[in-house]
Design a protein around this motif. Structure first.
Motif, PDB file in Angstrom:
ATOM      1  N   UNK A  17       0.928  -0.990  -0.083  1.00 46.38           N
ATOM      2  CA  UNK A  17       0.070  -0.183  -0.109  1.00 46.38           C
ATOM      3  C   UNK A  17       0.976   1.260   0.036  1.00 46.38           C
ATOM      4  N   UNK A  18       2.291   1.131   0.121  1.00 43.69           N
ATOM      5  CA  UNK A  18       3.124   2.265   0.418  1.00 43.69           C
ATOM      6  C   UNK A  18       3.834   2.340   1.462  1.00 43.69           C
ATOM      7  N   UNK A  19       4.882   3.176   1.480  1.00 45.52           N
ATOM      8  CA  UNK A  19       5.598   3.394   2.518  1.00 45.52           C
ATOM      9  C   UNK A  19       5.214   4.012   3.793  1.00 45.52           C
ATOM     10  N   UNK A  20       4.962   3.249   5.064  1.00 45.31           N
ATOM     11  CA  UNK A  20       4.556   3.727   6.046  1.00 45.31           C
ATOM     12  C   UNK A  20       4.271   2.720   7.149  1.00 45.31           C
ATOM     13  N   UNK A  21       3.879   2.978   8.414  1.00 48.78           N
ATOM     14  CA  UNK A  21       4.088   2.171   9.389  1.00 48.78           C
ATOM     15  C   UNK A  21       2.746   1.336   9.504  1.00 48.78           C
ATOM     16  N   UNK A  22       2.865   0.020   9.586  1.00 42.08           N
ATOM     17  CA  UNK A  22       1.681  -0.776   9.574  1.00 42.08           C
ATOM     18  C   UNK A  22       1.702  -1.767  10.720  1.00 42.08           C
ATOM     19  N   UNK A  23       0.465  -2.198  11.116  1.00 39.95           N
ATOM     20  CA  UNK A  23       0.560  -3.169  12.489  1.00 39.95           C
ATOM     21  C   UNK A  23      -0.328  -4.202  12.031  1.00 39.95           C
ATOM     22  N   UNK A  24       0.175  -5.414  12.692  1.00 38.16           N
ATOM     23  CA  UNK A  24      -0.608  -6.890  12.471  1.00 38.16           C
ATOM     24  C   UNK A  24      -0.906  -7.358  13.840  1.00 38.16           C
ATOM     25  N   UNK A  25      -1.833  -8.188  14.044  1.00 37.15           N
ATOM     26  CA  UNK A  25      -2.132  -8.514  15.311  1.00 37.15           C
ATOM     27  C   UNK A  25      -2.207 -10.176  15.237  1.00 37.15           C
ATOM     28  N   UNK A  26      -1.944 -10.862  16.206  1.00 35.65           N
ATOM     29  CA  UNK A  26      -1.862 -12.230  16.304  1.00 35.65           C
ATOM     30  C   UNK A  26      -3.318 -12.962  16.212  1.00 35.65           C
ATOM     31  N   UNK A  27      -3.344 -13.952  15.169  1.00 30.51           N
ATOM     32  CA  UNK A  27      -4.564 -14.446  14.677  1.00 30.51           C
ATOM     33  C   UNK A  27      -4.283 -16.167  14.830  1.00 30.51           C
ATOM     34  N   UNK A  28      -4.135 -16.662  15.993  1.00 34.44           N
ATOM     35  CA  UNK A  28      -3.765 -18.154  16.004  1.00 34.44           C
ATOM     36  C   UNK A  28      -2.242 -18.474  16.027  1.00 34.44           C
ATOM     37  N   UNK A  29      -1.848 -19.535  15.884  1.00 33.38           N
ATOM     38  CA  UNK A  29      -0.506 -19.966  16.147  1.00 33.38           C
ATOM     39  C   UNK A  29       0.279 -19.655  14.868  1.00 33.38           C
ATOM     40  N   UNK A  30       1.302 -18.713  14.968  1.00 35.37           N
ATOM     41  CA  UNK A  30       2.099 -18.460  13.847  1.00 35.37           C
ATOM     42  C   UNK A  30       1.442 -17.530  12.872  1.00 35.37           C
ATOM     43  N   UNK A  31       0.271 -17.246  13.152  1.00 34.92           N
ATOM     44  CA  UNK A  31      -0.549 -16.399  12.200  1.00 34.92           C
ATOM     45  C   UNK A  31      -0.810 -15.079  12.628  1.00 34.92           C
TER      46      UNK A  31
END
Length: 649
Positions: free
Chosen positions: A236-250
């Motif tokens: 989507x472009x250069x910026x700071x993104x976040x992700x959340x845990x969604x089960x084991x190793x996901x």
């Protein structure tokens, strides 16, 4: 028959061209490219000695730092007495292997050669000796940390960067280019996940959905008690993104962290606080991208707006580069990488303490060896216990470029004992060398006293390989284990009995600095005059033409003159003396005058093309220095009518 001869001539011509190209690249220190051409030479002529020798040097300085020196050391009695730079290269290679004493000895032997050496290469070698002396002291004053590379499943022949522990240090995330076929600097990186079970790390698996990143954007962070993974850059472009845990190793697909942060131009190597209100990141010093400093921005809790980024206050930023920031949980200590301050080489890890009274960061302290080496140390993070952590490094001994290392604070152990012979008699004045098996680039050395006693301070929780040497020959091998000390300094006793002193194994690292080797100077090509590796300070030109009995230059001379002009423009510090020579046709007085005028004519041409007159001297020698007999025209007088270029040093 004629066809076969023509084919041989063509092969010889190809070898000559390839060898010249390889040599030019080699002395420009583009060793990777030079190897490609030397390899082509060997494909045409497998017995080509020069190509084999240079490939050995190139490989030890680039792709194969860890391989044995035996083959190169085998050249000491051949190339070591004919190639004036043999001991210079040997010194460089020892430096790459952190063998500082051997490096110093090799450099000194190079300086002691009775042979022409450019002023530039002599000054550089002296600086390398000073650096090796400084590095040896740096290594001798090791800090109280133990380090170990992560296992073979984590570290590979590819790059492993930006390690992040979570779930109580039992799971690891990191970035790597291991799934790519192209190992160039443009290779993209992905995020990988590994779990520790029964003390072993599982085979890393790629984390889907997080995307791929170019090397300079391959930083990740886990904060907020393992509830968020931050990545920089995204389709989507250069910026700071976040992700959340969604089960084991996901982890969930990345979403933009905060649209309001985009205006601060946050860059990839960042630190974000647990409450997500403070960001420290690496950014260019100015719009020209002249190096990197650390900047920070705060989020206003009432408005959600981020402050304009400002350079980190205090003493952290330098005229050099600062990168990879990380702050401890209490917010009082900053760790970062820099090639400034008192770095031992490239990027070292430093720590700085926050001063509440001045609201700024204090004088950074080098973390010392074994955390830091002459190579790069990046992505340093310390656990909440402030005693252990992890980082990436491309130091000597890695499997690929950058590997991940785990470190922890430990205590030294004092090992005392006696070295005796098979009858129990003490052996004085022998060298006892300890080599921790987990640290092949570390050695702890002590000589026994007149009663055969020794005392060495080394590290705990290690298997120690032991070599006992007399007159630089190994007379005994041994091994023993030092148990963990739980942070308490201890002393243990270990005696060694030398059962047999034969066969003694001679060490190939011995360099006799006092041996005097004489190598004759060479006439070098014009285009090599500006190279610090020139084998002489004189070039001879036979293709500068003048009108008969005149100093007027002919247009046919322009090719050689332009070649000389290029060298002078490419090397603005170079000063030369232009020397004119004639054959013996005519009187001594006329020839002396003609040779002087022709030298002046060449200088005048260069001055007209923009060369500063202060860089040029001229001198005529007439017929006084013939290269060949004047009795013959083609093989005599023609050779004697020449211009020579002498580098002034």
């Amino acid at each position: 028959m004629l066809c076969g001869f023509s084919s041989q001539v063509l092969v010889a011509q190809n070898i000559y061209k390839l060898e010249n190209r390889a040599e030019a690249l080699f002395y420009d220190e583009d060793f990777t490219e030079a190897m490609k051409y030397y390899d082509q030479v060997l494909s045409l002529k497998p017995s080509h000695g020069l190509a084999k020798y240079k490939i050995e040097i190139c490989s030890l300085l680039t792709c194969c730092r860890e391989k044995s020196l035996d083959k190169l050391l085998g050249y000491q009695n051949t190339r070591g007495k004919s190639d004036k730079f043999y001991y210079y290269w040997l010194g460089r290679i020892y430096l790459e292997k952190y063998k500082f004493e051997e490096s110093i000895a090799s450099f000194n032997k190079f300086l002691n050669l009775k042979a022409y050496k450019s002023k530039t290469i002599q000054e550089e070698t002296k600086e390398l000796i000073e650096y090796a002396q400084h590095a040896k002291k740096f290594f001798d004053e090791r800090d109280e940390y133990e380090i170990h590379p992560m296992g073979h499943k984590i570290n590979t022949s590819f790059d492993e960067l930006s390690p992040v522990y979570f779930k109580g240090s039992d799971e690891l995330l990191f970035t790597s280019d291991r799934n790519g076929s192209d190992k160039s600097k443009n290779q993209e990186f992905g995020v990988f996940h590994s779990v520790k079970k029964d003390g072993e790390w599982s085979e890393p698996t790629p984390v889907p959905g997080l995307g791929r990143f170019p090397r300079n954007l391959s930083n990740i962070e886990v904060v907020n008690k393992d509830k968020k993974l931050y990545v920089y850059g995204n389709p989507k472009g250069e910026d700071l993104f976040e992700s959340h845990p969604d089960g084991h190793a996901h982890w969930t697909a990345p979403d933009e962290f905060d649209p309001k942060i985009s205006h601060i131009h946050l860059k990839s190597n960042f630190y974000i606080s647990a409450d997500e209100s403070h960001v420290i990141f690496t950014s260019a010093k100015d719009y020209k991208n002249n190096g990197f400093d650390l900047y920070e921005s705060y989020r206003d809790k009432s408005t959600g707006k981020w402050s304009k980024p400002t350079p980190l206050p205090g003493l952290v930023n330098t005229e050099y580069d600062e990168d990879s920031p990380y702050i401890t949980k209490d917010g009082k200590t900053l760790y970062f990488s820099s090639d400034g301050h008192n770095s031992i080489g490239n990027y070292d890890v430093f720590k700085s303490t926050y001063d509440n009274s001045s609201k700024s960061w204090g004088q950074p302290v080098n973390m010392g060896y074994p955390i830091n080496t002459p190579d790069d140390e990046l992505s340093f993070k310390i656990n909440d216990d402030n005693r252990s952590g992890y980082f990436s490094s491309d130091r000597y001994g890695t499997k690929g470029a950058h590997d991940i290392f785990f470190f922890w604070l430990t205590s030294d152990v004092v090992v005392k004992g006696v070295v005796a012979d098979s009858d129990g008699n003490p052996i004085p004045n022998v060298m006892v060398k300890f080599i921790p098996e987990g640290h092949t680039n570390e050695e702890f050395i002590m000589l026994t006293d007149d009663k055969g006693k020794y005392e060495i301070t080394t590290i705990s929780d290690e298997f120690i390989d032991v070599e006992i040497l007399r007159d630089n020959k190994v007379i005994h091998y041994d091994t023993f284990q030092i148990e963990p000390t739980a942070g308490i300094q201890k002393a243990i006793k270990v005696n060694f009995q030398v059962i047999e002193e034969t066969p003694a194994v001679a060490l190939t690292t011995s360099i006799d600095e006092n041996e005097i080797i004489t190598i004759e100077d060479e006439i070098v090509p014009i285009n090599f005059l500006g190279n610090k590796f020139r084998r002489g300070n004189k070039a001879l030109t036979r293709n500068i033409y003048f009108d008969y009995a005149s100093a007027r230059l002919k247009t046919e001379s322009n090719e050689k003159l332009n070649q000389l002009l290029t060298v002078l423009k490419d090397n603005p510090e170079l000063q030369i003396e232009i020397q004119g020579h004639t054959d013996n046709q005519g009187s001594d007085q006329i020839n002396m005058k003609l040779s002087d005028e022709r030298a002046v004519s060449v200088a005048s041409w260069l001055i007209q093309e923009g060369v500063e007159p202060t860089r040029l001297k001229t001198k005529g020698f007439g017929e006084s220095r013939p290269l060949a007999s004047n009795d013959d025209e083609e093989m005599g007088r023609e050779l004697n009518r020449r211009i020579e270029i002498l580098v002034i040093e």
